[in-house]
Design a protein around this motif. Structure first.
Motif, mmCIF file in Angstrom:
data_model
loop_
_atom_site.group_PDB
_atom_site.id
_atom_site.type_symbol
_atom_site.label_atom_id
_atom_site.label_comp_id
_atom_site.label_asym_id
_atom_site.label_seq_id
_atom_site.Cartn_x
_atom_site.Cartn_y
_atom_site.Cartn_z
ATOM 1 N N PRO A 180 70.219 -17.009 90.400
ATOM 2 C CA PRO A 180 69.263 -17.173 91.501
ATOM 3 C C PRO A 180 67.914 -16.574 91.120
ATOM 4 C CG PRO A 180 71.392 -16.495 92.348
ATOM 5 C CD PRO A 180 71.500 -16.418 90.858
ATOM 6 N N VAL A 181 66.833 -17.276 91.452
ATOM 7 C CA VAL A 181 65.504 -16.878 91.002
ATOM 8 C C VAL A 181 65.141 -15.465 91.456
ATOM 9 C CG1 VAL A 181 63.053 -17.388 91.198
ATOM 10 C CG2 VAL A 181 64.667 -19.241 90.797
ATOM 11 N N GLY A 182 65.477 -15.106 92.692
ATOM 12 C CA GLY A 182 65.160 -13.772 93.187
ATOM 13 C C GLY A 182 65.831 -12.688 92.360
ATOM 14 N N GLU A 183 67.089 -12.925 92.001
ATOM 15 C CA GLU A 183 67.824 -11.962 91.186
ATOM 16 C C GLU A 183 67.231 -11.878 89.785
ATOM 17 O OE1 GLU A 183 72.328 -11.555 89.298
ATOM 18 O OE2 GLU A 183 72.016 -12.723 91.139
ATOM 19 N N ALA A 184 66.920 -13.033 89.203
ATOM 20 C CA ALA A 184 66.317 -13.054 87.865
ATOM 21 C C ALA A 184 64.978 -12.334 87.856
ATOM 22 C CB ALA A 184 66.146 -14.501 87.401
ATOM 23 N N MET A 185 64.184 -12.530 88.913
ATOM 24 C CA MET A 185 62.862 -11.898 88.962
ATOM 25 C C MET A 185 62.985 -10.389 89.169
ATOM 26 S SD MET A 185 59.814 -12.724 88.356
ATOM 27 C CE MET A 185 59.930 -14.515 88.549
ATOM 28 N N SER A 186 63.952 -9.958 89.936
ATOM 29 C CA SER A 186 64.148 -8.524 90.133
ATOM 30 C C SER A 186 64.458 -7.840 88.801
ATOM 31 C CB SER A 186 65.279 -8.275 91.130
ATOM 32 O OG SER A 186 64.897 -8.687 92.431
ATOM 33 N N ARG A 187 65.300 -8.457 87.998
ATOM 34 C CA ARG A 187 65.628 -7.889 86.689
ATOM 35 C C ARG A 187 64.398 -7.902 85.778
ATOM 36 N NH1 ARG A 187 71.148 -11.325 85.488
ATOM 37 N NH2 ARG A 187 72.396 -10.597 87.261
ATOM 38 N N THR A 188 63.614 -8.960 85.879
ATOM 39 C CA THR A 188 62.429 -9.085 85.035
ATOM 40 C C THR A 188 61.382 -8.045 85.400
ATOM 41 O OG1 THR A 188 62.843 -11.465 84.811
ATOM 42 C CG2 THR A 188 60.628 -10.684 84.283
ATOM 43 N N VAL A 189 61.164 -7.840 86.691
ATOM 44 C CA VAL A 189 60.185 -6.844 87.145
ATOM 45 C C VAL A 189 60.651 -5.440 86.773
ATOM 46 C CG1 VAL A 189 59.142 -5.788 89.187
ATOM 47 C CG2 VAL A 189 59.238 -8.281 88.978
ATOM 48 N N ALA A 190 61.939 -5.170 86.920
ATOM 49 C CA ALA A 190 62.469 -3.851 86.561
ATOM 50 C C ALA A 190 62.255 -3.567 85.081
ATOM 51 C CB ALA A 190 63.952 -3.765 86.917
ATOM 52 N N ASP A 191 62.467 -4.568 84.242
ATOM 53 C CA ASP A 191 62.238 -4.393 82.805
ATOM 54 C C ASP A 191 60.757 -4.177 82.510
ATOM 55 O OD1 ASP A 191 63.082 -4.769 79.857
ATOM 56 O OD2 ASP A 191 61.521 -6.285 80.114
ATOM 57 N N HIS A 192 59.899 -4.924 83.202
ATOM 58 C CA HIS A 192 58.451 -4.774 83.020
ATOM 59 C C HIS A 192 58.022 -3.343 83.325
ATOM 60 C CE1 HIS A 192 54.107 -5.623 83.610
ATOM 61 N NE2 HIS A 192 54.241 -4.790 84.622
ATOM 62 N N GLU A 193 58.545 -2.774 84.378
ATOM 63 C CA GLU A 193 58.109 -1.448 84.831
ATOM 64 C C GLU A 193 58.434 -0.349 83.828
ATOM 65 O OE1 GLU A 193 59.999 -1.262 88.623
ATOM 66 O OE2 GLU A 193 58.371 -2.321 89.667
ATOM 67 N N LYS A 194 59.457 -0.545 83.015
ATOM 68 C CA LYS A 194 59.816 0.482 82.036
ATOM 69 C C LYS A 194 59.419 0.112 80.611
ATOM 70 C CE LYS A 194 64.537 -1.282 81.441
ATOM 71 N NZ LYS A 194 65.986 -1.027 81.661
ATOM 72 N N SER A 195 58.830 -1.063 80.443
ATOM 73 C CA SER A 195 58.563 -1.564 79.088
ATOM 74 C C SER A 195 57.223 -1.149 78.510
ATOM 75 C CB SER A 195 58.627 -3.094 79.083
ATOM 76 O OG SER A 195 57.503 -3.635 79.777
ATOM 77 N N GLY A 196 56.234 -0.917 79.372
ATOM 78 C CA GLY A 196 54.884 -0.667 78.891
ATOM 79 C C GLY A 196 54.091 -1.935 78.635
ATOM 80 N N ARG A 197 54.703 -3.092 78.806
ATOM 81 C CA ARG A 197 53.975 -4.356 78.646
ATOM 82 C C ARG A 197 53.095 -4.591 79.861
ATOM 83 N NH1 ARG A 197 59.304 -6.096 77.844
ATOM 84 N NH2 ARG A 197 59.102 -7.225 79.801
ATOM 85 N N ASP A 198 51.907 -5.171 79.656
ATOM 86 C CA ASP A 198 51.030 -5.438 80.801
ATOM 87 C C ASP A 198 50.392 -6.830 80.761
ATOM 88 O OD1 ASP A 198 49.167 -5.190 78.782
ATOM 89 O OD2 ASP A 198 48.234 -3.376 79.582
ATOM 90 N N GLY A 199 50.682 -7.579 79.712
ATOM 91 C CA GLY A 199 50.114 -8.926 79.629
ATOM 92 C C GLY A 199 48.623 -8.953 79.431
ATOM 93 N N SER A 200 48.058 -7.850 78.952
ATOM 94 C CA SER A 200 46.594 -7.757 78.864
ATOM 95 C C SER A 200 45.977 -8.780 77.916
ATOM 96 C CB SER A 200 46.187 -6.346 78.438
ATOM 97 O OG SER A 200 46.804 -5.975 77.228
ATOM 98 N N GLU A 201 46.738 -9.240 76.928
ATOM 99 C CA GLU A 201 46.163 -10.228 76.009
ATOM 100 C C GLU A 201 45.918 -11.562 76.702
ATOM 101 O OE1 GLU A 201 48.980 -12.301 73.180
ATOM 102 O OE2 GLU A 201 50.146 -10.488 73.620
#
Length: 328
Positions: free
Chosen positions: A289-310
């Motif tokens: 489910p998209v909501g579940e997939a996005m929750s996991r993705t956002v959680a990973d983003h928050e601890k990854s240090g990635r910001d998409g600045s490029e």
């Protein structure tokens, strides 16, 4: 226990594929050059063989030493590499990671066996530029069909744009960063543009399912079973991040006030890009489910240090656009 060889296997799609195979009882060998950190270095059931997938001798030695039941090729970017792998691993079931970019027409949806594939010239087949990426992937698909015609159990999986934990492209990280740091997010156009996405864990499960049950010579599209417009994508991110955000659509004229154009924003697509996933679903594959997939993705983003600045078109430029929109 079944044995699987993942060519690649330590970064994004390959990393999730190794996890998927382990979860389903496989003994896994990773084959790559060892240029990236191996997250499975201490994981039981995973072996690493260092080698270049362009080195046919190294592949042949691996085929003999591992004798895999299943081979998943995550880093085949040239058709000749696919041709070599199908021959070297002719006694295994072989899955080639292709791409939705292989399709030549803007049909909605794009269907396996119906929508034509990109042609590929000899020059494109050897090229490394993004301009030849779709043609090269399409030619790899044709190599898979040829191999199946010789009795080799080779299949292809065509993902659309892939997102999720460990995504080094950071395309979605840009939008997550915007949502987490700003109350108003500029979206190019009317926000209704469709860019079909695929959650990476679902791509990994598709590779396993096709490897186990796919038909030789066939290709299988993979993508989220629920499609989101760009505006809906941002709202889904906000829900996953537990925040509120105002999505602000901006046409070309308003964007020009900030010196911007729609294509300056990641995941913007001028025309809909939609893949049919019915063939894959017929193998009992299911998407997260998209909501579940996005929750996991956002959680990973928050601890990854990635910001998409490029991919960042510049917040100051966006502020000028917002200023123009506020006066209308």
């Amino acid at each position: 226990m079944d044995t699987a060889l993942v060519i690649g296997g330590t970064r994004f799609i390959g990393r999730h594929t190794v996890e998927e195979l382990l979860d389903h009882g496989y003994e896994v060998t990773i084959f790559n050059r060892g240029t990236h950190e191996n997250p499975f270095a201490t994981v039981e059931g995973v072996t690493h063989v260092e080698g270049d997938r362009g080195d046919e001798t190294a592949l042949e030695a691996t085929a003999v030493s591992v004798d895999p039941d299943l081979v998943i090729d995550c880093v085949a970017y040239h058709p000749e590499g696919v041709r070599t792998a199908t021959e070297v691993f002719s006694d295994s079931r072989y899955v080639y990671v292709s791409s939705g970019a292989a399709y030549a027409r803007r049909e909605v949806p794009q269907r396996e066996g119906e929508t034509p594939l990109e042609p590929c010239s000899p020059e494109q087949a050897d090229d490394d530029s993004m301009g030849s990426y779709g043609p090269r992937k399409a030619e790899g698909d044709r190599v898979v069909v040829e191999a199946a015609g010789r009795g080799i159990e080779a299949m292809a999986v065509r993902p659309c744009i892939v997102y999720g934990p460990h995504d080094y492209t950071e395309r979605l990280d840009y939008w997550i960063s915007r949502v987490r740091n700003h109350d108003r997010v500029v979206v190019p156009g009317d926000g209704q543009h469709l860019q079909h996405l695929a959650y990476v864990a679902d791509v990994a499960s598709a590779l396993r399912v096709v490897g186990e049950d796919g038909v030789a010579g066939e290709a299988y599209n993979v993508g989220d079973r629920r499609l989101l417009t760009l505006a809906e994508l941002i709202e889904t991110i906000a829900d996953a991040a537990g925040t509120d955000v105002e999505v602000v659509p901006a046409g070309e004229r308003e964007l020009a006030a900030g010196g911007l154009s729609p294509t300056d924003f990641p995941l913007y697509r001028e025309y809909p890009h939609v893949l049919s996933t019915a063939r894959l679903a017929s193998l009992d594959w299911e998407s997260t489910p998209v909501g579940e997939a996005m929750s996991r993705t956002v959680a990973d983003h928050e601890k990854s240090g990635r910001d998409g600045s490029e991919h960042d078109p510049g917040r100051e430029a966006e502020e000028r656009v917002l200023g123009v929109l506020d006066t209308l």
